[in-house]
Design an enzyme around this catalytic site. Structure first.
Site, mmCIF file in Angstrom:
data_model
loop_
_atom_site.group_PDB
_atom_site.id
_atom_site.type_symbol
_atom_site.label_atom_id
_atom_site.label_comp_id
_atom_site.label_asym_id
_atom_site.label_seq_id
_atom_site.Cartn_x
_atom_site.Cartn_y
_atom_site.Cartn_z
ATOM 1 N N LEU A 194 7.374 7.709 -3.591
ATOM 2 C CA LEU A 194 6.412 8.493 -2.813
ATOM 3 C C LEU A 194 5.995 9.762 -3.569
ATOM 4 C CD1 LEU A 194 5.141 9.752 -0.149
ATOM 5 C CD2 LEU A 194 7.443 10.634 0.272
ATOM 6 N N HIS B 75 9.990 -1.381 -2.946
ATOM 7 C CA HIS B 75 9.864 -1.726 -4.377
ATOM 8 C C HIS B 75 10.445 -3.111 -4.691
ATOM 9 C CE1 HIS B 75 8.358 2.255 -5.107
ATOM 10 N NE2 HIS B 75 9.375 2.743 -4.425
#
Length: 292
Positions: free
Chosen positions: A89, A195
């Protein structure tokens, strides 16, 4: 040379950003703008909420982004990066701080990213685990042996890799890691497999939003998670941001590349000090500091 780094999910704490709001008029204006853009008073949750409030992905990601970006803005002329990077992020915070993306566009993308990731998490029970004291190569090899979806998600520093996948896949992988000599294989308190290939639905949703947002050339190279290399071309930056959701965060490679390119001082902007700790383990001897 100065490298500014920006933290990712997990660094949040109750009260984050409150000093900035109370003592800096420009910061207060940015926080209020964020309340308007998001459609709810995120500042109330950041300053006075509970830990559970802050753990909601739709709150966590914008909150950390806001804290980091407003901190960078509050430094004024002092913020002169030679290079920037962010962990997961944090890459969005880095891009906004370096001028590749406007504050409002960055905030909208982060909010959309959080919602899309939450939806992907709800589709299939999934989680993550931290593996300590095995080489990157060994972790990759053992993940490949599991029949279920399991993949390396964060290369945080030598000897610390986070893996991501289905709940069953992570359980099986953790057993293999411990049998192969890992000091720990610890499941994390997260609600999804960030991810990893399980984030593909979120990637599709976010790709359109990223493609539509106006990106500019940043004031300093952005070392991106997907390849650990510096980027200044807006189209490359966009493509890498889209890939980032299903690809591992190559933080070790990011830091090594920045050091190789002359970084001798790392400054973490945002909540917590996790990245300072990781930088010290990757590049012994470089100066680290932080502002929060």
């Amino acid at each position: 040379m100065k490298a500014y780094v920006f933290p990712g999910q997990g660094a949040q704490f109750v009260g984050m950003g409150k000093d900035l709001y109370e003592n800096n008029a420009e910061a207060r204006e940015m926080f209020e703008k964020a309340n308007e853009v998001l459609g709810f008073r995120i500042t109330d949750l950041m300053f006075e909420g509970t830990e559970d409030d802050l753990k909601q992905t739709k709150v966590t990601q914008p909150a950390i982004f806001l804290h980091s970006v407003i901190l960078a803005k509050s430094l004024g002329e002092e913020f002169k990066p030679d290079m920037v990077a962010g962990h997961s992020l944090g890459e969005f915070s880095a891009l906004v701080a370096a001028g590749a993306l406007s504050f409002e566009d960055g905030l909208r993308l982060v909010s959309q990213r959080a919602m899309a990731m939450q939806k992907a998490c709800d589709l299939r029970p999934s989680t993550m685990a931290a593996v300590l004291a095995l080489s990157d190569e060994k972790v990759e090899e053992l993940c490949a042996e599991v029949d279920d979806v399991v993949a390396p998600a964060n290369y945080n520093c030598p000897g610390q890799v986070v893996i991501s996948g289905t709940v069953e896949g992570i359980d099986a992988a953790c057993e293999k890691m411990l049998a192969a000599g890992a000091k720990r294989a610890l499941k994390l308190k997260v609600g999804g497999a960030f991810h990893s290939p399980l984030m593909a639905p979120a990637q599709e949703e976010l790709a359109a939003a990223i493609e539509a947002a106006p990106f500019h050339k940043p004031v300093a190279p952005v070392y991106q998670n997907v390849d650990g290399k510096p980027h200044t071309d807006p189209e490359e930056i966009k493509a890498n941001l889209i890939k980032q959701l299903t690809a591992p965060v190559r933080w070790t490679q990011d830091v090594e590349a920045m050091v190789a390119d002359g970084a001798d001082e790392f400054i973490e902007l945002g909540p917590g000090s996790v990245l300072q700790g990781l930088v010290k383990k990757i590049a012994r001897g470089v100066a680290t500091s932080g502002k929060q």
